[in-house]
Motif scaffolding. Structure first.
Motif, mmCIF file in Angstrom:
data_model
loop_
_atom_site.group_PDB
_atom_site.id
_atom_site.type_symbol
_atom_site.label_atom_id
_atom_site.label_comp_id
_atom_site.label_asym_id
_atom_site.label_seq_id
_atom_site.Cartn_x
_atom_site.Cartn_y
_atom_site.Cartn_z
ATOM 1 N N GLY A 1 0.900 -1.221 -0.127
ATOM 2 C CA GLY A 1 0.026 -0.043 -0.094
ATOM 3 C C GLY A 1 0.945 1.040 0.042
ATOM 4 O O GLY A 1 1.920 1.402 -0.795
ATOM 5 N N ARG A 2 0.609 1.962 1.183
ATOM 6 C CA ARG A 2 1.449 3.466 0.999
ATOM 7 C C ARG A 2 2.569 3.170 1.956
ATOM 8 O O ARG A 2 3.350 4.180 2.608
ATOM 9 C CB ARG A 2 0.477 4.586 1.568
ATOM 10 C CG ARG A 2 -0.382 4.713 0.449
ATOM 11 C CD ARG A 2 -1.178 6.330 0.958
ATOM 12 N NE ARG A 2 -1.500 6.308 2.115
ATOM 13 C CZ ARG A 2 -2.979 6.436 2.498
ATOM 14 N NH1 ARG A 2 -3.612 6.654 1.705
ATOM 15 N NH2 ARG A 2 -3.073 6.339 3.888
ATOM 16 N N VAL A 3 2.907 1.975 2.555
ATOM 17 C CA VAL A 3 4.024 1.666 3.454
ATOM 18 C C VAL A 3 5.239 1.215 2.618
ATOM 19 O O VAL A 3 5.084 0.165 1.963
ATOM 20 C CB VAL A 3 3.568 0.620 4.528
ATOM 21 C CG1 VAL A 3 4.574 0.564 5.666
ATOM 22 C CG2 VAL A 3 2.387 1.100 5.248
ATOM 23 N N LEU A 4 6.444 1.874 3.023
ATOM 24 C CA LEU A 4 7.660 1.395 2.408
ATOM 25 C C LEU A 4 8.395 1.080 3.296
ATOM 26 O O LEU A 4 8.429 1.420 4.496
ATOM 27 C CB LEU A 4 8.471 2.448 1.681
ATOM 28 C CG LEU A 4 7.808 2.892 0.317
ATOM 29 C CD1 LEU A 4 8.552 4.147 -0.090
ATOM 30 C CD2 LEU A 4 7.735 2.111 -0.478
ATOM 31 N N ALA A 5 9.103 -0.113 2.981
ATOM 32 C CA ALA A 5 10.282 -0.564 4.199
ATOM 33 C C ALA A 5 11.703 -0.621 3.331
ATOM 34 O O ALA A 5 11.685 -1.257 1.918
ATOM 35 C CB ALA A 5 10.034 -1.912 4.755
ATOM 36 N N ALA B 1 2.063 9.674 -0.489
ATOM 37 C CA ALA B 1 1.162 10.390 0.492
ATOM 38 C C ALA B 1 -0.124 10.614 0.022
ATOM 39 O O ALA B 1 -0.289 11.070 -1.097
ATOM 40 C CB ALA B 1 2.001 11.408 0.915
ATOM 41 N N PRO B 2 -1.279 10.583 0.641
ATOM 42 C CA PRO B 2 -2.726 11.136 0.503
ATOM 43 C C PRO B 2 -2.643 12.611 0.337
ATOM 44 O O PRO B 2 -1.907 13.361 1.214
ATOM 45 C CB PRO B 2 -3.462 10.713 1.431
ATOM 46 C CG PRO B 2 -2.644 10.283 2.619
ATOM 47 C CD PRO B 2 -1.457 10.229 2.049
ATOM 48 N N VAL B 3 -3.343 13.103 -0.409
ATOM 49 C CA VAL B 3 -3.534 14.695 -0.688
ATOM 50 C C VAL B 3 -4.872 15.001 0.189
ATOM 51 O O VAL B 3 -5.854 14.636 -0.399
ATOM 52 C CB VAL B 3 -3.442 14.867 -2.247
ATOM 53 C CG1 VAL B 3 -3.749 16.418 -2.318
ATOM 54 C CG2 VAL B 3 -2.206 14.471 -2.880
ATOM 55 N N SER B 4 -4.578 15.772 0.997
ATOM 56 C CA SER B 4 -5.717 16.215 1.613
ATOM 57 C C SER B 4 -6.263 17.523 1.080
ATOM 58 O O SER B 4 -5.694 18.591 0.481
ATOM 59 C CB SER B 4 -5.454 16.858 3.131
ATOM 60 O OG SER B 4 -4.952 15.857 3.848
ATOM 61 N N PRO B 5 -7.671 17.743 1.007
ATOM 62 C CA PRO B 5 -8.530 19.035 0.325
ATOM 63 C C PRO B 5 -7.795 20.229 1.408
ATOM 64 O O PRO B 5 -7.869 20.058 2.399
ATOM 65 C CB PRO B 5 -9.790 18.652 0.520
ATOM 66 C CG PRO B 5 -10.061 17.478 1.387
ATOM 67 C CD PRO B 5 -8.468 16.759 1.485
ATOM 68 N N ALA B 6 -7.699 21.343 0.547
ATOM 69 C CA ALA B 6 -7.386 22.461 1.209
ATOM 70 C C ALA B 6 -8.454 23.167 2.056
ATOM 71 O O ALA B 6 -9.651 22.745 1.803
ATOM 72 C CB ALA B 6 -6.645 23.446 0.157
#
Length: 76
Positions: free
Chosen positions: A46-50, A71-76
């Motif tokens: 998913g969004r986890v890297l090791a 990284a998810p983009v949050s609405p402003a």
């Protein structure tokens, strides 16, 4: 050394290993993005890297850009 990471770039990227842990097994749903001497050294779920190397010790920012793209983009 250098690593070939097709998910990141067609060009090999530099990798610095310092007392790195060795991944012995990979579970379901984990993608191996790079190997070194037959052992996984960069993994993703998913969004986890090791990783078992230090990309911050080189001038190459390929992995950093890839990580930021997860990284998810949050609405402003």
């Amino acid at each position: 050394t250098t690593l070939v990471v097709p998910a990141l770039s067609a060009q090999p990227m530099p990798a610095v290993f310092i007392r790195a842990p060795r991944v012995q097994a990979v579970g379901q749903g984990v993608d191996v993005l790079a190997e070194h001497h037959g052992f996984p050294v960069l993994l993703r779920r998913g969004r986890v890297l090791a990783g078992s190397f230090h990309p911050e010790l080189t001038a190459d920012r390929t992995l950093h850009r890839y990580f930021l793209g997860l990284a998810p983009v949050s609405p402003a």
